[in-house]
Design a protein around this motif. Structure first.
Motif, mmCIF file in Angstrom:
data_model
loop_
_atom_site.group_PDB
_atom_site.id
_atom_site.type_symbol
_atom_site.label_atom_id
_atom_site.label_comp_id
_atom_site.label_asym_id
_atom_site.label_seq_id
_atom_site.Cartn_x
_atom_site.Cartn_y
_atom_site.Cartn_z
ATOM 1 N N GLU A 1 0.825 -1.219 0.000
ATOM 2 C CA GLU A 1 0.000 0.000 0.000
ATOM 3 C C GLU A 1 0.853 1.260 0.000
ATOM 4 O O GLU A 1 0.595 2.202 -0.771
ATOM 5 N N GLN A 2 1.903 1.287 0.834
ATOM 6 C CA GLN A 2 2.703 2.502 0.945
ATOM 7 C C GLN A 2 3.625 2.693 -0.266
ATOM 8 O O GLN A 2 3.916 3.833 -0.643
ATOM 9 N N LEU A 3 4.089 1.606 -0.888
ATOM 10 C CA LEU A 3 4.871 1.765 -2.115
ATOM 11 C C LEU A 3 3.986 2.280 -3.241
ATOM 12 O O LEU A 3 4.416 3.112 -4.044
ATOM 13 N N ARG A 4 2.752 1.816 -3.293
ATOM 14 C CA ARG A 4 1.799 2.370 -4.265
ATOM 15 C C ARG A 4 1.634 3.868 -4.034
ATOM 16 O O ARG A 4 1.637 4.660 -4.979
ATOM 17 N N ASN A 5 1.469 4.255 -2.761
ATOM 18 C CA ASN A 5 1.306 5.677 -2.451
ATOM 19 C C ASN A 5 2.529 6.479 -2.867
ATOM 20 O O ASN A 5 2.405 7.593 -3.393
ATOM 21 N N ALA A 6 3.724 5.911 -2.631
ATOM 22 C CA ALA A 6 4.949 6.624 -2.992
ATOM 23 C C ALA A 6 5.051 6.829 -4.497
ATOM 24 O O ALA A 6 5.511 7.879 -4.963
ATOM 25 N N LEU A 7 4.598 5.843 -5.275
ATOM 26 C CA LEU A 7 4.711 5.924 -6.733
ATOM 27 C C LEU A 7 3.612 6.766 -7.368
ATOM 28 O O LEU A 7 3.796 7.321 -8.456
ATOM 29 N N THR A 8 2.474 6.871 -6.688
ATOM 30 C CA THR A 8 1.336 7.596 -7.269
ATOM 31 C C THR A 8 1.049 8.925 -6.587
ATOM 32 O O THR A 8 0.173 9.671 -7.034
ATOM 33 N N GLY A 9 1.759 9.229 -5.485
ATOM 34 C CA GLY A 9 1.547 10.506 -4.806
ATOM 35 C C GLY A 9 0.413 10.487 -3.813
ATOM 36 O O GLY A 9 -0.077 11.553 -3.420
#
Length: 393
Positions: free
Chosen positions: A107-115
């Motif tokens: 979840e947090q890597l997705r957030n890092a990549l998508t803002g």
């Protein structure tokens, strides 16, 4: 440290070992930061990154046998080994032959990549007056001078060019890492310190950061908070000002101590802002020759980018440099004969190499150092160094 770190890839393995040793509840807190997840992802080897990206948007588990089929038959064993490594890092979970990404990390890597998510983990930009902003060349010069002051101190040249005396926190890290130790004549370099001097700048900085983490443990600081803040600093944009207002007490303390190493810069005119220097922002870069470092020449950048050593088949060495630091490092294993304004000459001798071995420096480290700092005319050859010399070393 027990592991010899002759290259950046070897050192990244020791970072992985540190993360592997963290308890599960600590890893969950680390993975709750998008900046930490992105930094860890960048530190993974290429195959590990490919596995993570292939599973990032899959919500259902995958069969381990199917994951192995992503590679050719001759490489399937390597893929299984990488899956095992990701499991040890707690990035992957496995049960009954199925594998899936750690849900928090995913979840947090997705957030890092998508803002998405808590983007403050990447630092809060400073919105103060523009006239207080720091010139990139000044930032690079400051970082290089601070870092080189540490290296000069290690080789016994602390008075060089009237550099700023090292703070007690820097000395504590050098003691903690056993790069230096207290002796009758003051602090003296150790065998590990000699090995440290032959590493590239990125490996040296990682060594210091790992030891800083261990020092933080002894000071009863929150290790996860320290680790997440280091990952945040690694992810910051070079040359951009960030606000200190939202930082905790421990994080502000860290700023002051990392500033002594040249990893962080704070302008005396406005200490409400801080800047991450190229020494720390380039640590997760896949290239050791980052373009961000070309903003200002220094003894370190000259070494890595332009090469200055010519080695002949008769073991004679010609080093086109006037840097006291580079000359002192060469003197660890080279018998220096003469010195001119921009050139030193010498030879690699049996006694010189034996002395280096007695200090804990390995033959591979000497060869790697000579190869990395070879003159451009030598870099165009294959192999770069004369085989007769490397075999004798």
């Amino acid at each position: 440290m027990a592991t010899q770190m002759g290259s950046e890839e070897e050192f990244k393995t020791t970072i992985a070992e540190y993360l592997e040793a963290l308890p599960t509840q600590f890893c969950r807190r680390v993975f709750s930061s998008p900046a930490a997840c992105l930094a860890i992802f960048r530190l993974l080897p290429t195959v590990g990154k490919q596995l993570i990206m292939s599973m990032l948007y899959l919500d259902a588990p995958l069969q381990l046998q199917d994951v192995s089929q992503w590679a050719k038959p001759e490489h399937q064993r390597m893929v299984k080994a990488k899956v095992h490594q990701l499991r040890k890092l707690q990035l992957l979970a496995e049960d009954a032959g199925s594998v899936w990404l750690n849900p928090i990390f995913r979840e947090q890597l997705r957030n890092a990549l998508t803002g998405g998510g808590d983007f403050s983990s990447f630092g809060i930009p400073y919105t103060g007056p523009r006239e207080a902003r720091v010139d990139p060349k000044r930032l690079a010069k400051y970082a290089d001078e601070r870092w080189e002051a540490v290296l000069h101190f290690m080789v016994g040249r602390s008075a060089h060019d009237a550099v700023t005396p090292l703070s007690e926190s820097v000395r504590d890290v050098l003691r903690m890492s056993r790069l230096m130790e207290d002796g009758p004549m003051g602090m003296q370099i150790t065998n590990s310190g000699f090995q440290f001097l032959l590493q590239n700048a990125a490996s040296q900085v990682w060594t210091v950061l790992l030891q800083y983490l261990r020092l933080a443990e002894l000071q009863n600081m929150d290790v996860v908070e320290v680790l997440n803040f280091l990952f945040q600093l690694v992810s910051l944009q070079l040359g951009r000002a960030y606000s200190v207002e939202a930082l905790t007490r421990n994080q502000r303390k860290m700023l002051g101590e990392l500033r002594d190493f040249g990893l962080i810069f704070q302008d005396e005119r406005d200490e409400r802002a801080f800047y991450a220097t190229h020494l720390i922002t380039s640590l997760t870069s896949s290239s050791t020759q980052s373009t961000e470092r070309s903003t200002g020449p220094s003894e370190l950048t000259t070494t890595s980018e332009h090469g200055y050593i010519i080695l002949e088949t008769n073991c004679r060495i010609y080093a086109y440099t006037n840097s006291p630091l580079q000359i002192a490092i060469l003197n660890l294993f080279v018998h220096l004969v003469s010195r001119f304004s921009n050139l030193v000459t010498g030879a690699i001798t049996r006694n010189g190499v034996r002395q280096a071995l007695m200090h804990g420096i390995t033959a591979d480290q000497i060869i790697t150092f000579l190869t990395a700092n070879a003159h451009p005319q030598m870099q165009s050859r294959t192999p770069v160094l004369p085989v007769t010399v490397t075999d004798q070393i």
